[in-house]
Design a protein around this motif. Structure first.
Motif, PDB file in Angstrom:
ATOM      1  N   ARG A 190      11.738   2.452   3.178  1.00 23.15           N
ATOM      2  CA  ARG A 190      12.130   1.878   1.900  1.00 23.15           C
ATOM      3  C   ARG A 190      11.283   1.922   0.725  1.00 23.15           C
ATOM      4  N   ARG A 191      10.105   1.713   0.824  1.00 25.84           N
ATOM      5  CA  ARG A 191       8.920   1.898  -0.265  1.00 25.84           C
ATOM      6  C   ARG A 191       8.813   3.189  -0.631  1.00 25.84           C
ATOM      7  N   CYS A 192       9.177   4.237   0.104  1.00 26.92           N
ATOM      8  CA  CYS A 192       8.630   5.420  -0.104  1.00 26.92           C
ATOM      9  C   CYS A 192       9.633   6.644   0.680  1.00 26.92           C
ATOM     10  N   LEU A 221       0.900  -1.170   0.013  1.00 27.57           N
ATOM     11  CA  LEU A 221      -0.048  -0.017   0.033  1.00 27.57           C
ATOM     12  C   LEU A 221       0.794   1.194  -0.032  1.00 27.57           C
ATOM     13  N   VAL A 222       1.893   1.162   0.689  1.00 26.40           N
ATOM     14  CA  VAL A 222       2.669   2.425   0.791  1.00 26.40           C
ATOM     15  C   VAL A 222       3.270   2.768  -0.463  1.00 26.40           C
ATOM     16  N   GLY A 223       3.882   1.553  -1.209  1.00 28.12           N
ATOM     17  CA  GLY A 223       4.236   1.850  -2.231  1.00 28.12           C
ATOM     18  C   GLY A 223       3.350   2.450  -3.473  1.00 28.12           C
ATOM     19  N   LYS A 224       2.172   1.991  -3.416  1.00 29.04           N
ATOM     20  CA  LYS A 224       0.905   2.355  -4.256  1.00 29.04           C
ATOM     21  C   LYS A 224       0.477   3.795  -3.966  1.00 29.04           C
ATOM     22  N   LEU A 225       0.652   4.304  -2.820  1.00 26.41           N
ATOM     23  CA  LEU A 225       0.369   5.449  -2.251  1.00 26.41           C
ATOM     24  C   LEU A 225       1.222   6.616  -2.521  1.00 26.41           C
TER      25      LEU A 225
END
Ligand code: O7E
Length: 224
Positions: free
Chosen positions: A47-49, A16-20
């Motif tokens: 690390r995803r954002c 979700l963090v990557g998508k948002l």
């Protein structure tokens, strides 16, 4: 105009963090999530954002020594740490701020809260908490989107240099953009995004609503 997503319910948020990431300005990590997953989970999510604003919400309201120990567990993974304003400066928020300053991290202090009972607890306390904030000069302040008048009071008292973040949009009833119109920099939204069947669509819709409300209220006075 800003949107921070509150990640509270223990769960896996990597995807979700990557998508948002490209759609929001940052994330607030709640105590239930950090207790369930451990402080290192903040680093994994970051690390995803990487470039988002990452805020740890550890419900800090204690003596400085304990707040420093607690904040220290997660500080390396976040940009800012939230603490309650009613504990005062000496031996508490002052120590925490010095500690965070030494790490290059920011302090965010709660001025008032968004739930109905906050009226009992905060209405008489707000003038004293504002004095604390004036002395302390934290980087950020939390003020309730459910009470835009309080957001306006904080903005007028502390001026343009402080980042105001406002929870209460969505699940607690405030409309997207209402706190921004009152002078906030960010609205904090949890369940209306994370509890939605389509969190990405929910975040995009809230963004659009923020923009629409802001363009309507621009030119009117803050805090009305
Ligand atoms: O109602 P939601 O699901 O949109 O989530 C709101 C988030 O903002 C949630 O993480 C909650 O802990 C936080 N919050 C409030 O709801 N009201 C407040 O007055 C203050 C906070 C907050 O972040 O406090 C920091 C101690």
């Amino acid at each position: 105009m800003g949107l921070l997503v509150a990640l509270d319910r223990p769960g896996g948020y990597e995807e979700l963090v990557g998508k948002l990431c490209s759609r929001v300005d940052g994330f607030k990590l709640g105590l239930p999530l950090l207790m369930a997953r451990g402080p290192g989970y903040a680093g994994l999510l970051r690390r995803r954002c990487r470039d988002a604003l990452w805020v740890a919400d550890l419900k800090l309201a204690d003596i400085g020594y304990v707040m420093r120990l607690t904040a220290g567990l997660v500080a390396e993974h976040v940009d800012a740490v939230i603490a309650h304003g009613f504990v005062g400066v000496e031996g508490a928020l002052g120590e925490l701020k010095d500690y965070l300053d030494s790490l290059g991290k920011r302090l965010v202090v709660v001025a008032s809260m968004s739930h109905p009972g906050a009226r009992e607890a905060y209405d008489h306390a707000l003038p004293r908490i504002l004095e604390t904030l004036e002395r302390l000069r934290p980087w950020g302040v939390v003020a309730p989107a459910t009470r835009p008048g309080v957001v306006g009071i904080v903005r007028r008292r502390l001026g343009p240099g402080v980042a105001i973040m406002s929870p209460g949009v969505g699940a607690q009833g405030a409309e997207p953009g209402s706190a921004l119109c009152a002078g906030a920099d960010y609205e904090i939204v949890g369940r209306a995004i994370t509890g939605s069947g389509d969190p990405v669509e929910a975040a995009e819709r809230i963004r659009r609503e923020q923009e629409a409300r802001l363009s309507n209220c621009r030119g009117t006075s803050h805090g009305s």
